[in-house]
Design a protein around this motif. Structure first.
Motif: not given
Lengths: 334, 334, 334, 334, 334, 334
Positions: A236-241
């Protein structure tokens, strides 16, 4: 010389001294003009504690450059613990035969020991959960292989680069990139294509965060590949936590509820020793951690080479103690 | 393609994909079996702000691997500032032509941008006092040259490795190592031998902390070489407290009192932007700073490559915005 | 007395003194037995700065309990700023007529001022983006209404509880709960049912994180309701990393790319002034913030009531200054 | 249903849904129009660890609203420890029968658990010295009683509000307010009047900081009431430095020197677990601590209600695990 | 030599070298036996910035010990600002004439400059409110006088010790001790006795915290001495919370309400620059601050004496620059 | 009275009250005029824990001033541990006989206890390595002797001042100052002159950092004085990085390699308990630590004198407990 040591090809630019500090070239010129080439003992010690690495490559180098006879090389073992300020390598040889390579010897040990130590910190934190080195994309390709080799020396079970795995005598490890899924256009179809075209010994591990929610994609690919699916990778990318411990718990629960208890969960993306400890404190059922940036960003463990003897006479520059430093942990390696 | 770009030799192991992540090999196999090779747009962005570096080497690589026609490469300039999350490179090409090199492209930009940024931080802190890159001994020899090149891109005036200087189109810079002085056995005689055997264009800069106190040795070599002495280098080890601003003041004062106002003072050993600022705050008359470990230990500035278009259609994985990201700072480079 | 003030029904248990401190009951008994009922001036001041709130309810109480004549009540306005230690309410009346209610007066002002102040901090941080009070579920139902009323007094544009909105003279505000979507079983069908059965004046705002990824569900409901969709609410749970500024950017971009520029984005879940500032620093295009826990967890702003005059004579306990404290900001309210 | 549970009168505004979030009203309308009223299982869990409280009141509510048959309610006991994320309440019933009350159920548990936990922290810190809840004046009167009840549930031995004590089945506790002393005009005379007019079962505890120094007033009232004096209360305002451990030591010593060893010392004013620990570390001979603001300012412990089953089928929103969460600590309560 | 300088009596033990470091005695013996007594220049510099003090006493010493002719003494002025590392005193004289006194010269300047600097910090913080030095009871009586003298040099308007005031050419300042009040047994009677027996020029300042509350005693003595009362001193012990800004406000208000606007408020007890700033930030109407411990606990500002010239030839030990350090702020003082 | 106590000469200015606070003079005048001279008990307690010191000097004072008969003095022993707030001295005598000396008694105990405590902290940290007090040059000469005496009381084995050593009944300790070496012009010749002219019982300890590197000078003097050399003192200035643990290791190693195992290493310059611990953690072979500034800068441990009995009647000011404080550790000393 073992098989593995031969793996380290010593490049031409290193051998001709292109990667050396210019002042070593000048030193050799001056000493030659002065007719000086004493036998010296140079000792190399680490700036701080860590996992010693790079000595196999250094041995490959030394065995290429040292003369026929008249020298000794003592060192710690590849992968051994090295203490702060501990002498880890001792070379006794005519100065002119190896002086030019002080830069390369220090640099090899510094980088490799830094990487191996960072890898080991992750392995330590993981307490038995395997670590795979995924750092190749965060470092210059000229050292991607040796970095992955160092990671394995530090305890990682595998690595992603072909060259790193070859140096470490392992099969490289990988799942699937976002690019594959994006080009195919669908996570399930990508997983099916992967399954269709890959030889059976390649584990089927699907990346499950490209288009839909991770839990949703995990179930979708599990339903499509069933018992052939070895695992899913959460990235999961940081944009999605980012990947969180509860996400791992939930994906595990949903997979189990659907009968896919055999599917492993791989976690990657910003993994550090500290984050590994958070996952373990939360008892998140992670099967494998992929560690990339943390290893690639490991600061080198600076090595210093000091002359401690010249023609059998103890010497030292100010700040160092003249004469050989006794270290019973060293063994003669060349 | 300029002369400089040709300097970056792209090694065989990179070209055959040995340094690539294994999953990219697998991806290409799968897509080939599926008959898929769409034209894609892949954009690469930086994790944090810095000095963009490595694009010249990436261009050398791309010019080796991209097909005859049908592609575009847009990028920021080598050495330009890059912002956090800014797209710094965009490649439009058939996926199969360059997909395998995603690892290497990201890795090259990550390492080089990290080094150039660290160098630039020192240059910034130094406020006009020149910085020389002395980090080769703290990094693996396979990247010592490109690291020094990146340091010069970040603003260093020169570097110590032969290869780094060649890549940057400069003369390498160095003084003398402790080894030379120890082998000759006396700082003054070492300086005299240096002067005797080096061509006139090599500046005479003596290292003055090997046997005696720095101020003492500085005066001794100045009295011996007089107007031929270009400078002295202070490299006091941490065991002796390191180089301090008052030491620089005192050596300057003692040299001046003896009439050696022309002798420059070079400072090396543990130099960081913070320490540079301490020297400047104390108005220590430093002529040149040698920076090694700080640059070699620079964390890579991670670059991420995302597919944003496939056959002209905007796409993106979760967490990214589909379609091309407008960035007027990009220029077409290939 | 205005219409609004009548809204505050003063419960029977308060009027009979059930919510009072027992020592006030005892005090009234003792004073009655001693034949004492002097006219006193009691002043109430705040422990710290904030938005003064609760005075309308206190006025409702006082108008129920004070005798026919012979008293004065001075106070700051509902919603005015109150400074640390500033006198915000002054009651001059026979002690026996209101002494029992000191507990309730202090408590009402403490809680309401605490809530209004917390709401105001969010409004301040939001810099023009509207705030809606969603805290009812985090506080006891006996004060849910008055808490929402206080939030509106502090600057929120609306609130979620029916009673709070009625006290504030507004229409309550809400979107849809996860329960609706779970029971219907599908986010799009839930949105369509909402649209089918709600009167036209209720804005269609869909919650888009129940089953699938937020961006995916946002697009799905937008395609289903099209121009009837007023907005989407992001409420990502912490297990999925919470709502992040890049998520808002991406949902906005994907909605716009699909032609749904008219769809607003509501953000809820763990919103605090600090997080609001992060969204604004990242220029995340948020249309409305829903704030719940932060207001419900606001610490009360303790109010202290001190007797400063008895029968016209200045008095005070140790630590306070005898006599009335001049405060030109007070107006006579009863 | 036990006697105590009947004590919690469920107000009309709660029953008609005035304190509910508007979106729950809308949800019920929509589901009714769609003809949906499935049996659901809703589970409520706490945000963090604490002392579980409010379930008795929730049971009173549920017993008023649930249908004749066809439901189950499972819960932890009032006053039990609850862990972070532990399911503390499970309701299985037709959704329409209780869906509107989700706001109130969460809110009741959140506030009461927050208060009981704060009280318990003080009790823990006090190590056996009794705690009395004095917080009524710092919270809205509509919840003063239930807050005091929660404080007793958390371990306080008594509370100051009449209603709180009634809910907890205790006699309320109090000493005398500053107002009594100011109106009477003298601490000793106030204590004598208290003694004259209060029934014998009310302990004589004098407040001793109104006009003179605490030690002075303590001795004065002790000399006046002698063996009838049960204790003195120190409540020094912050303007006089607050109550300090040495003050308690001195008052104790002066009382003992005068033969009043039987007189207890009550401490109030800004008491927190941390300050309690300071008194205990200093071995200050405190008999009772009065705690007000700390409990009233306790942040609610947010409870979340999630649907985990619909008509026997496991469901969950993203971020939660479908199906019932096994918790052997739950017992069937309705 | 001015009158003031004569005040500093140089004790016999100092003159005979009893307070000197033994190695200086030995040095003089050795040099005498070697027949060495060159003219040297010794420079003394401060470790950190401050208010230079002690030079008058050092001048008294030097004028006793230096030979008839053949020397020079240069220094900063008593009370001048001195910078970090600034040369503040330069002595040119035959080494044997003053070498023994290096210990005493450094020590005098170190202590006095430390005290004067601490005093000045309080004066600075007080922004015009006078400071009186009350530190005599916190330091050894052998230096109580010179400490008070240094405090006045740093800006205090007076001091409590008789000797300090005499050295500073002032009248000593004091109020009354607790002992006086305890022996007389009553604060008012003590104030009256003070008034009865003190000459009119001694200001009547009563200490008002011995038996009763400060505000109470302040009013009692004001009512007793009326216009003869110059001020009250608040010295509340830490056991009673110390003196707080609100206490000063309240005492001021109560005095004014009773018509005693002319009575000043003196504050003592734990006064530091930080606490002075708190009083000023709270606008507490303090007339005078008494500062004791803060000055007595001031760390000395270490002075170092270095030989920089021998018989006109620049010399220095390592770490210092040979030759005289130019400082235009020095003036010839002897 | 023992021999040692007689050493403390009580100066005339102390006896006539010149160092006393003026308000004590006034108090005695007032009491005399009022005809009051009660027998009082005054107790003195320490502000914080430490090593009690100064009581011998206080006993010398009291034995000069107390009347023939009719008094008692109880105290802790010189050098005993004293706890925070513990009564360490109790005087029962007519107030007029000693009241004037409250300033001096408190001040003597405060300074001496502060110094002894700081010395003891170093001794504690050193774990058996001897500490010598070198602080005379950092404090006013009027207290240099008593400070050194206090240091020895706190555990130092010796001190540098002649007077301090005499008070402590020891031989003073010292090596050689930089001045000696600078005047003679050569470290070796200075050491030889020292050896030539000093009696045999004075240990030959050479200061080895004046002209050349410490290791170099250490070897030079060792070769010159051979078995007569007792030790070398390292005092590297901060401009050269101060003395570091590796420097001690290296000097030790180089001395041993040359056969000078008998030569001790003394370390001085900025030594604190923290730095001592660093040397010990690094196992640096230090023989003796010289501590100067740390002791001289020790904050006084404030002593407070309170009257607790007047003519046999318990009294106390507010904040203190009336009557004598029982302390079985006190013994009658006069």
């Amino acid at each position: 010389m073992t098989t593995r040591e031969r793996e380290f090809e010593i490049g031409r630019s290193l051998l001709v001294g292109d990667t050396a500090d210019i002042y070593l070239h000048r030193t050799l010129t001056i000493l030659r003009n002065e007719g000086l080439n004493p036998e010296v003992v140079m000792e190399f010690f680490a700036q701080r504690a860590g996992v010693f690495c790079g000595i196999n490559e250094v041995k490959s180098l030394l065995s290429r450059i040292l003369p026929e006879t008249g020298w000794e090389v003592w060192a710690l073992d590849e992968g051994a613990a090295v203490a702060k300020s501990e002498v880890a390598l001792r070379v006794r040889a005519p100065y002119a035969s190896f002086g030019l390579y002080e830069t390369a010897i220090c640099g090899t040990l510094a980088s490799c020991t830094g990487w191996a130590t960072a890898s080991h910190e992750c392995v330590d934190a993981a307490g038995g959960i395997p670590i795979v080195a995924f750092g190749a994309r965060h470092t210059h390709p000229s050292v991607a292989g040796v970095m992955d080799y160092s990671s394995v020396t530090g305890g990682a079970v595998s690595c992603s680069s072909v060259l790193g795995a070859r140096l470490a005598g392992l099969t490289p490890s990988g799942t699937m990139p976002h690019a594959l899924i994006l080009v195919i256009g669908d996570t399930v179809r990508a997983a099916q294509a992967f399954d269709r075209h890959m030889p059976p010994e390649v584990p089927r591990v699907a990346l499950v965060d490209t288009f839909h929610d991770e839990a949703e994609e995990a179930l979708d690919v599990a339903r499509a590949l069933r018992e052939k699916l070895r695992g899913v990778r959460l990235d999961t990318p940081s944009e999605r936590g980012g990947v969180t411990p509860p996400l791992v718990h939930e994906v595990r629960a949903r997979l189990n509820q659907a009968g896919f208890n055999h599917v492993d969960i791989f976690v990657s993306g910003g993994v550090t020793p500290e984050r590994i400890r958070e996952f373990r404190d939360a008892e998140a059922p992670v099967s494998v951690f992929g560690v990339g940036y943390y290893i690639a960003a490991a600061p080198p463990n600076a090595f210093t080479g000091d002359i401690h003897e010249i023609e059998g006479r103890p010497v030292a520059k100010r700040g160092r103690i003249p004469g050989i430093t006794v270290n019973p942990r060293l063994t003669r390696v060349l």
